[in-house]
Design an enzyme around this catalytic site. Sequence first.
Site, PDB file in Angstrom:
ATOM      1  N   GLU A  77     -38.419 104.300  21.202  1.00 43.82           N
ATOM      2  CA  GLU A  77     -38.829 105.564  21.819  1.00 43.82           C
ATOM      3  C   GLU A  77     -38.122 106.651  21.301  1.00 43.82           C
ATOM      4  O   GLU A  77     -37.035 106.579  20.754  1.00 43.82           O
ATOM      5  CB  GLU A  77     -38.305 105.466  23.371  1.00 43.82           C
ATOM      6  CG  GLU A  77     -39.475 104.570  24.015  1.00 43.82           C
ATOM      7  CD  GLU A  77     -38.811 104.015  25.302  1.00 43.82           C
ATOM      8  OE1 GLU A  77     -37.736 103.977  25.555  1.00 43.82           O
ATOM      9  OE2 GLU A  77     -39.669 103.078  25.911  1.00 43.82           O
ATOM     10  N   ASN A 114     -37.515 104.827   9.067  1.00 45.91           N
ATOM     11  CA  ASN A 114     -38.118 106.169   9.007  1.00 45.91           C
ATOM     12  C   ASN A 114     -38.158 106.812  10.264  1.00 45.91           C
ATOM     13  O   ASN A 114     -38.019 107.887  10.279  1.00 45.91           O
ATOM     14  CB  ASN A 114     -39.523 105.640   8.464  1.00 45.91           C
ATOM     15  CG  ASN A 114     -39.274 105.574   7.024  1.00 45.91           C
ATOM     16  OD1 ASN A 114     -38.873 106.361   6.341  1.00 45.91           O
ATOM     17  ND2 ASN A 114     -39.944 104.554   6.210  1.00 45.91           N
ATOM     18  N   THR A 136     -33.283  98.724   7.729  1.00 50.15           N
ATOM     19  CA  THR A 136     -34.643  98.182   8.054  1.00 50.15           C
ATOM     20  C   THR A 136     -35.140  97.080   6.901  1.00 50.15           C
ATOM     21  O   THR A 136     -34.578  97.140   5.717  1.00 50.15           O
ATOM     22  CB  THR A 136     -35.813  99.058   7.900  1.00 50.15           C
ATOM     23  OG1 THR A 136     -37.025  98.306   7.982  1.00 50.15           O
ATOM     24  CG2 THR A 136     -35.902 100.001   6.607  1.00 50.15           C
ATOM     25  N   ASP A 138     -37.687  96.451   5.795  1.00 49.96           N
ATOM     26  CA  ASP A 138     -39.008  96.738   4.972  1.00 49.96           C
ATOM     27  C   ASP A 138     -38.366  97.456   3.495  1.00 49.96           C
ATOM     28  O   ASP A 138     -39.087  97.675   2.855  1.00 49.96           O
ATOM     29  CB  ASP A 138     -39.718  97.872   5.780  1.00 49.96           C
ATOM     30  CG  ASP A 138     -40.223  97.350   7.291  1.00 49.96           C
ATOM     31  OD1 ASP A 138     -40.412  96.021   7.274  1.00 49.96           O
ATOM     32  OD2 ASP A 138     -40.730  98.053   8.003  1.00 49.96           O
TER      33      ASP A 138
END
Length: 392
Positions: A77, A114, A136, A138
């Site tokens: 959130e 990000n 992350t 990623d």
Amino acid sequence: MTRARCIGILTSGGDCPGLNAAIRGVAKPALSDFHIEVIGIEKGFRGLVENHSRVLHPHDVSGILSLGGTILRTSREKPHKMPLPNGETVDLTARAVETYSRLGLDCLVCLGGNGTHKVAFNLMKHGLNVIGLPKTIDNDLAETDMTFGHDSAVTTAAEAIDRLYSTAEAHLRVMVIELMGHHAGWLTLSAGLAGGADIILIPEIPYDLDSICQHLIERRRRGKWFSIVAVAEGARLKRPGMASAEDAAAGAALTKAEFKKNGKKDKKRKKDKKKTAADSNADVLDDLGDGRASSSVAKAISKRLGMETRVTVLGHLQRGGIPTPFDRILATRFGTQAAEMLAEGIYNQMVCLRGSEVTSVPLDQVAGKVKLVPADHPLIRAARRVGTNFGD
Ligand code: F6P
């Protein structure tokens, strides 16, 4: 800037191995060397909006180095887009700023990817001091060579490929494995290279089914009747007029916006079910099933070549479990660097890795950017040299 006396720390976005090591890396020196009070904000930015916080003591951050997940919990959130029960969103940034003041924080340390760094930058514009730590699986954050969590996910994914190898060989099947990575191919590229995948499909290099099938036929000619195909969740079928691998050679040449645009085009295309003569892949577009790249690739291979295929979607296994030693070390280095910056009053930066050096970069250089795999990246070059096909 004045040195920090009291800080908040939160973890936001998808979890990854190494978050607890980073929390420990910040809190231990902050508490013992620099006498900074540390307040843990729970459940990411929701905790900041709703003031779910607790003072962290040395015993709270002891014994957590190798723990997966995050002792502070996390959420996706964002204060400026908090979801309401009716599905709408509301901007509660002012409440986040209020909590920061009420807790008497001098800086908010945000561990995230990000999305988190975009929020941190926004809070900075609202007057908060922030420091970001790049995490992350990623590895797609701009301005850092590496994020923590990535190495652990690569290790898990490479081990999964190793396990698929033996069963692929036993049944003479084509095993298609789908890996995470969002819009970037770093995870699939590294895991595919480490696992010796025969074909690696990443979002930065749109794939062509003819190229994939041709590669499998050539392998069969050499007596290799089984293969491993590593597919990134964001891999995309090549379409006429689409940016080529060469276009992406400059690195982040395909921006997030372009990816989204391509994605929208894909959806429209599927809806219209238009088949153009120039698009030799059009025959499988009606056949996508669950909409996953891995499924459509597997279906196309069995349909075109009559080969038996199986699909494995590795999913959240890639985010779970203990961090690798590399990630423990990187997270500890990032965390302790942040603690030293807090002691010196250096704010509004993201800690990052440049080569082997841990340093920091202004947040405005990171927020809103995505780091993609350049088509001429050394890992791609090495993979091509050992005969890996990228579907192009
Ligand atoms: O950003 C990390 C990541 O695991 C991506 O690779 C993936 O696309 C996404 O998060 C999955 O998110 P969620 O856990 O919300 O399903």
